[in-house]
Design a protein around this motif. Structure first.
Motif, PDB file in Angstrom:
ATOM      1  N   LEU A  76       0.797  -1.229   0.000  1.00 21.94           N
ATOM      2  CA  LEU A  76       0.000   0.000   0.000  1.00 21.94           C
ATOM      3  C   LEU A  76       0.828   1.277   0.000  1.00 21.94           C
ATOM      4  CD1 LEU A  76      -2.788  -1.005   2.561  1.00 21.94           C
ATOM      5  CD2 LEU A  76      -2.779  -1.261   0.079  1.00 21.94           C
ATOM      6  N   TRP A  77       2.131   1.158   0.181  1.00 24.41           N
ATOM      7  CA  TRP A  77       2.937   2.374   0.250  1.00 24.41           C
ATOM      8  C   TRP A  77       2.778   3.254  -0.991  1.00 24.41           C
ATOM      9  CZ3 TRP A  77       4.798   4.435   4.430  1.00 24.41           C
ATOM     10  CH2 TRP A  77       5.712   5.478   4.337  1.00 24.41           C
ATOM     11  N   PRO A  78       2.719   2.683  -2.197  1.00 17.97           N
ATOM     12  CA  PRO A  78       2.566   3.553  -3.372  1.00 17.97           C
ATOM     13  C   PRO A  78       1.227   4.301  -3.426  1.00 17.97           C
ATOM     14  CG  PRO A  78       3.383   1.373  -3.996  1.00 17.97           C
ATOM     15  CD  PRO A  78       2.921   1.273  -2.580  1.00 17.97           C
ATOM     16  N   VAL A  79       0.218   3.832  -2.715  1.00 17.94           N
ATOM     17  CA  VAL A  79      -1.100   4.472  -2.784  1.00 17.94           C
ATOM     18  C   VAL A  79      -1.518   5.018  -1.420  1.00 17.94           C
ATOM     19  CG1 VAL A  79      -1.891   3.120  -4.756  1.00 17.94           C
ATOM     20  CG2 VAL A  79      -2.221   2.213  -2.444  1.00 17.94           C
ATOM     21  N   ARG A  80      -0.553   5.302  -0.572  1.00 17.56           N
ATOM     22  CA  ARG A  80      -0.878   5.756   0.793  1.00 17.56           C
ATOM     23  C   ARG A  80      -1.627   7.082   0.804  1.00 17.56           C
ATOM     24  NH1 ARG A  80       4.345   6.358  -0.470  1.00 17.56           N
ATOM     25  NH2 ARG A  80       5.433   8.319  -0.062  1.00 17.56           N
ATOM     26  N   GLY A  84      -6.662   8.696   3.038  1.00 20.82           N
ATOM     27  CA  GLY A  84      -7.461   9.754   3.650  1.00 20.82           C
ATOM     28  C   GLY A  84      -8.900   9.779   3.190  1.00 20.82           C
ATOM     29  N   ALA A  85      -9.196   9.152   2.045  1.00 19.08           N
ATOM     30  CA  ALA A  85     -10.574   9.133   1.533  1.00 19.08           C
ATOM     31  C   ALA A  85     -11.432   8.055   2.170  1.00 19.08           C
ATOM     32  CB  ALA A  85     -10.551   8.935   0.017  1.00 19.08           C
ATOM     33  N   LEU A  86     -10.837   7.186   2.980  1.00 14.88           N
ATOM     34  CA  LEU A  86     -11.606   6.098   3.589  1.00 14.88           C
ATOM     35  C   LEU A  86     -12.460   6.605   4.736  1.00 14.88           C
ATOM     36  CD1 LEU A  86      -8.890   3.281   3.818  1.00 14.88           C
ATOM     37  CD2 LEU A  86     -10.581   3.631   2.035  1.00 14.88           C
ATOM     38  N   PRO A  87     -13.567   5.920   5.008  1.00 18.35           N
ATOM     39  CA  PRO A  87     -14.369   6.295   6.180  1.00 18.35           C
ATOM     40  C   PRO A  87     -13.668   5.895   7.474  1.00 18.35           C
ATOM     41  CG  PRO A  87     -15.282   4.332   5.129  1.00 18.35           C
ATOM     42  CD  PRO A  87     -14.187   4.811   4.238  1.00 18.35           C
ATOM     43  N   GLU A  88     -13.950   6.626   8.522  1.00 16.85           N
ATOM     44  CA  GLU A  88     -13.480   6.204   9.847  1.00 16.85           C
ATOM     45  C   GLU A  88     -14.347   5.033  10.287  1.00 16.85           C
ATOM     46  OE1 GLU A  88     -11.110   6.891  11.793  1.00 16.85           O
ATOM     47  OE2 GLU A  88     -10.275   8.821  11.130  1.00 16.85           O
ATOM     48  N   PRO A  89     -13.834   4.041  11.021  1.00 21.53           N
ATOM     49  CA  PRO A  89     -12.463   3.923  11.524  1.00 21.53           C
ATOM     50  C   PRO A  89     -11.519   3.192  10.580  1.00 21.53           C
ATOM     51  CG  PRO A  89     -13.844   2.254  12.506  1.00 21.53           C
ATOM     52  CD  PRO A  89     -14.750   3.018  11.581  1.00 21.53           C
ATOM     53  N   GLN A  90     -11.939   2.944   9.325  1.00 23.73           N
ATOM     54  CA  GLN A  90     -11.046   2.259   8.383  1.00 23.73           C
ATOM     55  C   GLN A  90      -9.781   3.076   8.110  1.00 23.73           C
ATOM     56  OE1 GLN A  90     -13.114   0.829   4.822  1.00 23.73           O
ATOM     57  NE2 GLN A  90     -15.029   0.847   5.963  1.00 23.73           N
ATOM     58  N   ARG A  91      -9.961   4.383   8.036  1.00 28.50           N
ATOM     59  CA  ARG A  91      -8.805   5.257   7.792  1.00 28.50           C
ATOM     60  C   ARG A  91      -7.778   5.098   8.906  1.00 28.50           C
ATOM     61  NH1 ARG A  91     -11.446   9.625   6.663  1.00 28.50           N
ATOM     62  NH2 ARG A  91     -11.540  10.542   8.739  1.00 28.50           N
ATOM     63  N   ALA A  92      -8.274   5.059  10.146  1.00 30.20           N
ATOM     64  CA  ALA A  92      -7.363   4.906  11.287  1.00 30.20           C
ATOM     65  C   ALA A  92      -6.659   3.554  11.247  1.00 30.20           C
ATOM     66  CB  ALA A  92      -8.139   5.060  12.595  1.00 30.20           C
ATOM     67  N   ALA A  93      -7.381   2.524  10.797  1.00 31.66           N
ATOM     68  CA  ALA A  93      -6.782   1.187  10.754  1.00 31.66           C
ATOM     69  C   ALA A  93      -5.594   1.153   9.804  1.00 31.66           C
ATOM     70  CB  ALA A  93      -7.832   0.164  10.327  1.00 31.66           C
ATOM     71  N   LEU A  94      -5.726   1.714   8.606  1.00 32.10           N
ATOM     72  CA  LEU A  94      -4.624   1.661   7.653  1.00 32.10           C
ATOM     73  C   LEU A  94      -3.522   2.652   8.001  1.00 32.10           C
ATOM     74  CD1 LEU A  94      -6.016   0.999   4.077  1.00 32.10           C
ATOM     75  CD2 LEU A  94      -5.091  -0.557   5.769  1.00 32.10           C
ATOM     76  N   ARG A  95      -3.874   3.762   8.617  1.00 27.35           N
ATOM     77  CA  ARG A  95      -2.814   4.676   9.063  1.00 27.35           C
ATOM     78  C   ARG A  95      -1.970   4.019  10.152  1.00 27.35           C
ATOM     79  NH1 ARG A  95      -6.009  10.509   8.945  1.00 27.35           N
ATOM     80  NH2 ARG A  95      -5.463  11.027   6.809  1.00 27.35           N
ATOM     81  N   ALA A  96      -2.609   3.224  10.994  1.00 23.86           N
ATOM     82  CA  ALA A  96      -1.861   2.502  12.015  1.00 23.86           C
ATOM     83  C   ALA A  96      -0.944   1.460  11.380  1.00 23.86           C
ATOM     84  CB  ALA A  96      -2.824   1.826  12.991  1.00 23.86           C
ATOM     85  N   VAL A  97      -1.388   0.865  10.269  1.00 21.00           N
ATOM     86  CA  VAL A  97      -0.555  -0.107   9.567  1.00 21.00           C
ATOM     87  C   VAL A  97       0.695   0.570   9.008  1.00 21.00           C
ATOM     88  CG1 VAL A  97      -0.416  -1.500   7.457  1.00 21.00           C
ATOM     89  CG2 VAL A  97      -2.373  -1.732   8.987  1.00 21.00           C
ATOM     90  N   LEU A  98       0.533   1.729   8.388  1.00 12.49           N
ATOM     91  CA  LEU A  98       1.647   2.403   7.725  1.00 12.49           C
ATOM     92  C   LEU A  98       2.479   3.251   8.669  1.00 12.49           C
ATOM     93  CD1 LEU A  98      -0.036   3.455   4.375  1.00 12.49           C
ATOM     94  CD2 LEU A  98       1.329   1.440   4.878  1.00 12.49           C
ATOM     95  N   ASP A  99       1.903   3.594   9.811  1.00  9.65           N
ATOM     96  CA  ASP A  99       2.636   4.395  10.797  1.00  9.65           C
ATOM     97  C   ASP A  99       2.558   3.665  12.126  1.00  9.65           C
ATOM     98  OD1 ASP A  99       3.751   6.158  12.528  1.00  9.65           O
ATOM     99  OD2 ASP A  99       2.318   7.776  12.207  1.00  9.65           O
ATOM    100  N   ALA A 100       3.643   3.000  12.508  1.00  8.37           N
ATOM    101  CA  ALA A 100       3.638   2.174  13.718  1.00  8.37           C
ATOM    102  C   ALA A 100       3.350   2.982  14.969  1.00  8.37           C
ATOM    103  CB  ALA A 100       4.987   1.459  13.866  1.00  8.37           C
ATOM    104  N   GLY A 101       3.415   4.308  14.891  1.00  3.39           N
ATOM    105  CA  GLY A 101       3.164   5.120  16.074  1.00  3.39           C
ATOM    106  C   GLY A 101       1.701   5.323  16.359  1.00  3.39           C
ATOM    107  N   GLU A 102       0.809   4.981  15.417  1.00  2.37           N
ATOM    108  CA  GLU A 102      -0.625   5.194  15.620  1.00  2.37           C
ATOM    109  C   GLU A 102      -1.281   3.948  16.186  1.00  2.37           C
ATOM    110  OE1 GLU A 102      -3.187   7.013  12.933  1.00  2.37           O
ATOM    111  OE2 GLU A 102      -1.723   8.418  12.110  1.00  2.37           O
ATOM    112  N   ASP A 103      -2.223   4.160  17.108  1.00  4.70           N
ATOM    113  CA  ASP A 103      -3.007   3.065  17.658  1.00  4.70           C
ATOM    114  C   ASP A 103      -4.299   2.928  16.857  1.00  4.70           C
ATOM    115  OD1 ASP A 103      -1.053   2.989  19.489  1.00  4.70           O
ATOM    116  OD2 ASP A 103      -2.267   3.599  21.207  1.00  4.70           O
ATOM    117  N   ARG A 104      -4.984   1.806  17.104  1.00  2.52           N
ATOM    118  CA  ARG A 104      -6.302   1.613  16.493  1.00  2.52           C
ATOM    119  C   ARG A 104      -7.102   0.682  17.376  1.00  2.52           C
ATOM    120  NH1 ARG A 104      -6.912  -2.774  12.174  1.00  2.52           N
ATOM    121  NH2 ARG A 104      -8.666  -2.972  13.574  1.00  2.52           N
TER     122      ARG A 104
END
Length: 898
Positions: A76-80, A84-104
């Motif tokens: 997913l890195w090329p399409v990260r 931002g267009a995803l609905p919450e909480p899906q957006r938070a889930a993938l941001r947590a995947v790509l940024d280890a500092g985020e919780d979900r």
């Protein structure tokens, strides 16, 4: 040109063509190492490029298989930027995947839904190809998310291809194409331009056994000099011989080049800047390895010619070289998770600092729901920790993470390892909690309850109370009075009495007069607090958590309070949808389906079960999928589908056995097999599930079967128990059934009339139709044929509304016996629009009729918006409408919805 792969190429072309026309699909290519899976993926990528399809690709790496979400980050890195267009909480889930500092949130399946929505959004611009190579090495969290998305693809225009070795991706549920070895002619053609003498060519073909990589490597070895090709009687499997050939080539390299190969294999990601920094620390570089032809460099990435080269480089290296490589990589990376990964491989003796870093990485993985990775990291931290307390804490954390990942056997093994170190305090209590979850999911609720009762003695008061409440619930499912009674008593001793636990203890003792009112009070309190929480006005809302809401939902089912059950189930399902709690939803939908079924909403029950089963299948919750079959079995029994009922009931788990037997006994009763029905129900009454609501509700079947056999004495004890239960709960439908049973046992017309009067207060239309049928039959036998017609007509209408075909046939036969002409089949006027739709189409159409957008419907049903549109366009012609606006004018309640 690919030789011998025409069938696979045709399948891939079909997949791409389907994506081009808006139809999604997924395919698993399975085969041994070197069979040509990667070559087929390369070919598919070239085909896609020719058609203008964008390609996302991920390749699993053996040494990253336990690094949480490594695969998804790569994919997913090329399409990260599209996340931002995803609905919450899906957006938070993938941001947590790509940024280890985020919780979900805690639901590990939400990531899969987010991946599905993201891929569907990308395909909105045109079809998309997603390739997963060496899927057997993709980390579990990423694989779980990708498989969830693949299973739920429908009309997005997304094609997914997984290439996997023979041992990988068990039970994936996708279409699969095994790749055979090449035939002798294709193998010879592959070597045709090499200029080998016929004898040597034939020897290479024979030695390679049709494996394309082996053909090329053995040919390269043969071309490098006499005796370089493997011997004709080599006993090793082909893949191992290829591996040996790669090792031989690596062994011929200079020492610095061999060390660089080990470093690149240990790094696994192909991150060129990181490799160069680590190589500089080791005094080596890429130059000599580049010239070997075993890897190639493109831009900022490094890749081996084949994964077996990396395997040969790593496994064939001395331990000291592997440790040095990992230490250099740990020192060169700025990523704390990557550093912890290499520290785990480089550390061979107890090291408090390394253990702490690995445990911190495990905690980050757990917060991102990469539970399998977290479990492995916590265990490694425990192995390296010098302090016994740290060992215990991290092992218990590993058990919890493994259980959360759904890896129950691994969790049980880790629990055995943690047991001697857990001590007598909070860790011991936490270990008991996790072990109880494992035992419950294994189908042993009695053992789970006993573990919690013992574990509560090691916990602080608040934690002990939570453990004891759960123990009471597990004990109820086991039908074990002792742990429930002990849990209830100890809760009172802690000064935290629990209405639900006390109620369950009384009910297991058959003290309905005390147990049912207590349970009703608990359900009412939770229901009120749950409702008020929606408006933020309840002072005690914070004390009503998800477990209490589920306990209240089950409590309402035990009470036979269908209205409360439907209300609580709808609220909890809505919470799950809003918060993306996919893993929890099948359990909620199962309870909702049970309530819908008893409330006479058979069509809705079928839709709830269908959705629950689809989610359970797509998330790998196989035990839950089996439990759903018992609801379907009852619906099949009501419809008279004997074969389907028997098949579904036969798949029931131990905990669903009683419900399955009740479905089968009702089928027996509807077909006049009274002895079979009575024997089955009496056996259930003697078993551990004798306290269950479904068996109590089947008392009417038992009594009718006993009376039909002329053995009314066999019904007396169960009826006495049911009567006490009905009177303790006060539900009109239950009191009506008790009165009907009394009428069957000689109570006469007064009992029938009392039953019908109680039915008028509402509840359980199937039971009402049964009472009307029996009363009509009694009147006819009393030669009061004209009076019998009214209840018999009402019974027939009720059964037809519920699609209860065998019971409707029985009512028709009785009406004909009164001299009334009755059609052989239900009038066509009763076929309503909803009957023409599949359960999924019905759900989508109802939500669209309420004004929800495709995006909103997709978020609620865990589907992509394109799939929602697909279902709507299939539903429109069945309903005779052309747009959403017209849906509001269509009656979307079917005859089996009461």
């Amino acid at each position: 040109m690919l030789l011998g792969r025409s069938a696979a190429q045709a399948a891939l072309k079909d997949l791409l063509a389907g994506a081009g026309s808006g139809r999604s699909g997924a395919l698993v290519l399975r085969g041994e190492a070197g069979i040509g899976k990667s070559a087929l993926l390369d070919w598919a990528a070239e085909e896609a490029a020719g058609l203008g399809l964008p390609v996302l690709r991920v390749t699993g790496a053996e040494r990253e298989a336990e690094l949480g979400f490594a695969g998804l980050v790569q994919l997913l890195w090329p399409v990260r930027d599209r996340i931002g267009a995803l609905p919450e909480p899906q957006r938070a889930a993938l941001r947590a995947v790509l940024d280890a500092g985020e919780d979900r949130g805690p639901d590990r399946f939400l990531t899969g839904l987010a991946v599905l929505t993201l891929l569907a959004g990308l395909a909105g611009r045109g079809p998309l190809l997603c390739l997963v190579d060496d899927a057997q090495w993709v980390d579990r969290s990423s694989a779980e998310a990708l498989l969830f998305a693949a299973r739920r693809l429908a009309a997005e225009g997304v094609a997914m291809v997984f290439a996997v070795r023979d041992e990988g991706l068990a039970g994936h549920g996708l279409a699969e194409l095994p790749l055979p070895r090449l035939g002798a002619r294709d193998a010879a053609d592959l070597l045709a331009d090499r200029g080998f003498a016929a004898e040597l060519r034939d020897r290479i073909v024979a030695e390679s056994a049709g494996n394309p990589l082996a053909l090329l490597e053995f040919a390269a070895a043969a071309g490098s000099g006499p005796g370089a090709a493997p011997g004709a009687r080599e006993p090793l499997p082909v893949a191992d011989r290829v591996l040996a050939a790669f090792r031989a080539r690596l062994d011929r390299l200079p020492e610095r080049a061999r060390l660089m190969a080990v470093l690149a294999a240990a790094e696994a990601r192909g991150d060129l800047p990181l490799l160069l920094r680590a190589a500089d620390a080791l005094g080596t570089g890429l130059d000599e390895l580049d010239r070997s032809g075993l890897l190639h460099t493109t831009g900022t990435a490094v890749a081996f010619r084949h994964p077996l080269v990396a395997t040969a480089a790593y496994r064939g290296a001395p331990l000291a070289a592997r440790i040095a490589a990992h230490r250099a990589l740990a020192g060169a990376t700025g990523d704390p998770d990557c550093r912890a990964h290499h520290l785990a491989a480089a550390t061979t003796a107890p090291d408090a600092g390394a253990a702490a870093e690995i445990a911190a990485a495990a905690e980050r993985a757990r917060r991102r729901t990469a539970y399998a990775a977290a479990a492995g990291q916590f265990r490694r931290a425990a192995q390296l920790a010098p302090d016994r307390g740290d060992q215990a804490a991290w092992l218990v954390a590993a058990v919890s993470a493994a259980a959360s990942a759904g890896k129950l056997e691994w969790a049980a093994e880790l629990a055995e390892e943690a047991e001697p170190r857990a001590g007598d305090g909070a860790l011991r209590a936490e270990l008991a909690r996790v072990r109880s979850v494992v035992e419950f999911e294994r189908g042993a609720p009695g053992r789970a309850a006993a573990l919690l009762v013992r574990g509560a003695s090691h916990a602080a008061p608040d934690d002990a109370a939570a453990l004891l409440r759960t123990a009471a619930g597990f004990g109820w499912f086991a039908g074990s009075p002792e742990p429930v009674g002990v849990a209830a008593r100890r809760l009172r001793e802690l000064g935290r009495p629990d209405e639900a636990a006390d109620a369950m203890a009384y009910l297991l003792e058959e003290d309905y007069a005390r147990g049912l009112p207590l349970l009703a009070g608990y359900v009412a309190r939770v229901r009120r607090a749950s409702r008020e929480s929606a408006y933020g006005s309840a002072a005690d809302v914070s004390r009503v958590d998800g477990d209490e809401r589920m306990q209240a939902l089950y409590g309402s089912i035990i009470l036979g309070d269908d209205e409360a059950a439907l209300d609580l189930a709808a609220d909890e399902a809505e919470r799950c949808r809003a918060e993306g709690l996919i893993g929890r939803l099948p359990k909620v939908l199962q309870a909702q389906a049970m309530a819908e079924r008893t409330a006479g909403r058979h069509r809705a029950a079928a839709a709830s079960v269908a959705e629950a089963a689809a989610i359970a299948r797509d998330t790998g919750l196989h035990r839950r999928a089996g439990e759903l079959d018992v609801v379907r079995a009852w619906l099949a029994a009501a419809e008279g589908d004997a074969a389907r009922c028997a098949e579904l009931a036969g798949r029931a788990s131990d905990t669903g056995r009683v419900a399955a037997d009740c479905a089968l006994s009702m089928l027996d009763l509807s077909r006049g097999r009274h002895a079979a029905a009575l024997d089955r129900l009496e056996t259930a009454w003697r078993g551990p599930g004798r306290h269950t609501a479904v068996l109590l509700a089947a008392t009417g079947d038992l009594v009718e079967a006993a009376v039909r056999l002329g053995r009314p004495e066999r019904a007396q004890a169960p009826l006495d128990r049911f009567r006490r239960w009905a009177e303790g709960g006060g539900r009109p439908w239950a009191l009506a059934v008790a009165a009907r049973c009394a009428a069957l046992l000689g109570g006469g017309e007064e009992a029938y009339l009392r039953a019908l009067h109680l039915h008028e207060q509402g509840g359980r239309p199937f039971e009402r139709a049964r009472t009307e049928l029996l009363y009509g039959e009694w009147l006819r036998r009393e030669r009061r044929r004209s009076e019998a017609r009214e209840p018999l007509r009402a019974a027939l209408e009720g059964f037809e509304r519920l699609d209860a075909a065998p019971w409707a046939d029985r009512a028709r036969a009785e009406l004909r016996a009164t001299g009334t002409a009755v059609s052989a089949a239900p009038p066509s006027a009763r076929v309503r629009p909803a009957d023409r739709l599949t359960p999924q189409e019905l759900q989508v159409a109802r939500l669209a009729a309420q004004g929800l957008s495709s995006r909103q419907i997709g978020a609620r049903l865990f589907l992509s918006p394109r799939t929602v549109e697909h279902h709507l366009y299939k539903a429109y012609p069945k309903l005779g409408v052309a747009s959403r606006a017209e849906l509001a004018r269509v009656e979307l309640a079917g005859p089996a919805d009461g």
